[in-house]
Design an enzyme around this catalytic site. Structure first.
Site, PDB file in Angstrom:
ATOM      1  N   CYS A  58      -6.996 -10.800  12.213  1.00 46.06           N
ATOM      2  CA  CYS A  58      -7.794 -11.255  11.059  1.00 46.06           C
ATOM      3  C   CYS A  58      -7.353 -12.679  10.704  1.00 46.06           C
ATOM      4  CB  CYS A  58      -7.588 -10.324   9.866  1.00 46.06           C
ATOM      5  SG  CYS A  58      -7.706  -8.573  10.311  1.00 46.06           S
ATOM      6  N   CYS A 130      -4.348   4.216  -5.065  1.00 42.45           N
ATOM      7  CA  CYS A 130      -5.241   3.685  -4.042  1.00 42.45           C
ATOM      8  C   CYS A 130      -4.394   3.285  -2.838  1.00 42.45           C
ATOM      9  CB  CYS A 130      -5.958   2.456  -4.612  1.00 42.45           C
ATOM     10  SG  CYS A 130      -6.952   1.557  -3.407  1.00 42.45           S
TER      11      CYS A 130
HETATM   12 FE1  SF4 Z   1      -5.927  -7.553   9.373  1.00 44.51          FE
HETATM   13 FE2  SF4 Z   1      -4.995  -5.792   7.548  1.00 44.51          FE
HETATM   14 FE3  SF4 Z   1      -3.550  -6.394   9.697  1.00 44.51          FE
HETATM   15 FE4  SF4 Z   1      -3.890  -8.248   7.831  1.00 44.51          FE
HETATM   16  S1  SF4 Z   1      -2.806  -6.328   7.590  1.00 44.51           S
HETATM   17  S2  SF4 Z   1      -4.030  -8.554  10.060  1.00 44.51           S
HETATM   18  S3  SF4 Z   1      -5.965  -7.765   7.141  1.00 44.51           S
HETATM   19  S4  SF4 Z   1      -5.552  -5.370   9.674  1.00 44.51           S
END
Ligand code: SF4
Ligand code: SAM
Ligand code: DTB
Length: 331
Positions: A58, A130
């Protein structure tokens, strides 16, 4: 304008999104007042229970192992430490505790069992709990439900079209599938996205269309402004302006009237006046505490000062649903 529906067209949302700003805020504020107590804002606390070392790519995320950021990798925290942190958050007025783990997906192992213990413990504190742990299967969702999980956060982040520009290690359908698995339980869904990653206005509208056509709607919808972190591919990205944030929040409020719209990451860059406009436009939740997962967040006392000035009060746990039931009875 304030109806709840699940068949929004792109054009309908685009028209709302492009309404002159003050007119848009006025409309969103009117919808907000119809469905919510507008002086109540939910205060949530975030805790990174497992930090960094994530295999995903990401491009916004400081916790992806492949980027060289200043985030210190930390293995899964102990249950006792997490419960202590939840107790402190509760004492400071937080009604919701959100636990984040830098995992691609949940695995059926001892670490997951430990997260289930954390969920049980926080639930006993009478706080909404959550989790955001990456992808989950239906069986894992059921275990989280049995442990007392109230909400699961899984953001779609951007439009389907733009998704592969931001993330290549999973696709949009993976994301939607996890949301579907959560929907097979009583756990509520928290799903939203990020603005300011270089996406077009059309991607923002398309993202809202995806969220607005989920049936049922997400009970909670976080709007994050990208926090550009050194070492990530988006480190030099120009951040979203407050006007873009307000427009996004207002449109989200109008198309999903009964959700909690969360003014999430990016508040350290916003003035109190800017945040006031976000609340006016329908935001009714913030993350409080001096840290989000790994990046800074406004000082807690400053937030409480802001609440005082704006006449806002922290919402009690589980109020959102009670209010919703009341609104239905009064119809
Ligand atoms: Fe992606 Fe979540 Fe991993 Fe960050 S923690 S790289 S947002 S999957
Ligand atoms: N690994 C899990 C996942 O990806 O779902 C949970 C944790 S992840 C950090 C949760 C969300 O934080 C992401 O979906 C993204 O929307 C948001 N986020 C991460 N880094 C961000 C950043 N730099 N700025 C704004 N939002 C961010
Ligand atoms: C969400 O949409 N925003 C929060 C919460 N859900 C988990 C996370 C924001 C993270 C910002 C970057 C960081 O602090 O690492």
């Amino acid at each position: 304008m304030a109806e709840i529906k699940y068949n929004w067209t792109y054009e309908e949302i685009n028209t709302i999104f492009n309404t002159p700003l003050l007119e848009l805020i006025y409309k969103a504020a009117s919808v907000h007042r119809k469905y919510h107590a507008a002086n109540r804002v939910q205060v949530s606390s975030l805790l990174s229970v497992k930090t960094g070392g994530c295999p995903e790519d990401c491009s916004y995320c400081p916790q992806a192992a492949r980027y060289h950021t200043n985030v210190k990798v930390h293995k899964l925290m102990e249950v006792g430490e997490v419960l202590q942190s939840a107790q402190n958050a509760k004492a400071n007025g937080a009604s919701r505790m959100c636990l984040g783990a830098a995992w691609r997906e949940v695995r059926d192992n001892k670490d997951f069992d430990r997260v289930l213990e954390m969920v049980k413990g926080i639930n006993q504190l009478n706080m909404e709990v959550c989790c955001t742990l990456g992808m989950v299967t239906e069986e894992q969702a059921k275990k989280l439900e049995a442990a007392g999980l109230y909400a699961y956060n899984h953001n779609v982040d951007t439009s389907e079209e733009n998704y592969s520009n931001i993330i290549s290690t999973r696709n949009y359908d993976d994301r939607l599938n996890t949301i579907k698995n959560i929907r097979k339980t009583k756990i509520t869904v928290c799903s939203g996205g990020i603005i300011g990653m270089g996406e077009k206005a059309a991607d923002r509208v398309a993202m809202l269309q995806v969220l607005a056509n989920l049936t049922p709607h997400p009970e909670s919808l976080p709007i994050n402004a990208l926090v550009p972190v050194e070492g990530t591919p988006l480190e030099n990205q120009q951040t979203a302006s407050i006007w873009e944030m307000v427009r996004m929040i207002a449109t989200a409020r109008i198309v999903i009237p009964d959700t909690q719209v969360r003014l999430s990451a990016g508040r350290t860059q916003m003035s109190m006046e800017g945040q006031a406009l976000c609340f006016m436009a329908g935001a009714n939740s913030i993350f409080a505490g001096d840290k989000l997962l790994t990046t800074p967040n406004p000082d807690f006392n400053e937030d409480m000062e802001m609440f005082k000035i704006l006449g806002l009060q922290p919402m009690e746990a589980f109020q959102h649903h009670k209010q919703k039931e009341k609104a239905v009875l009064n119809d």
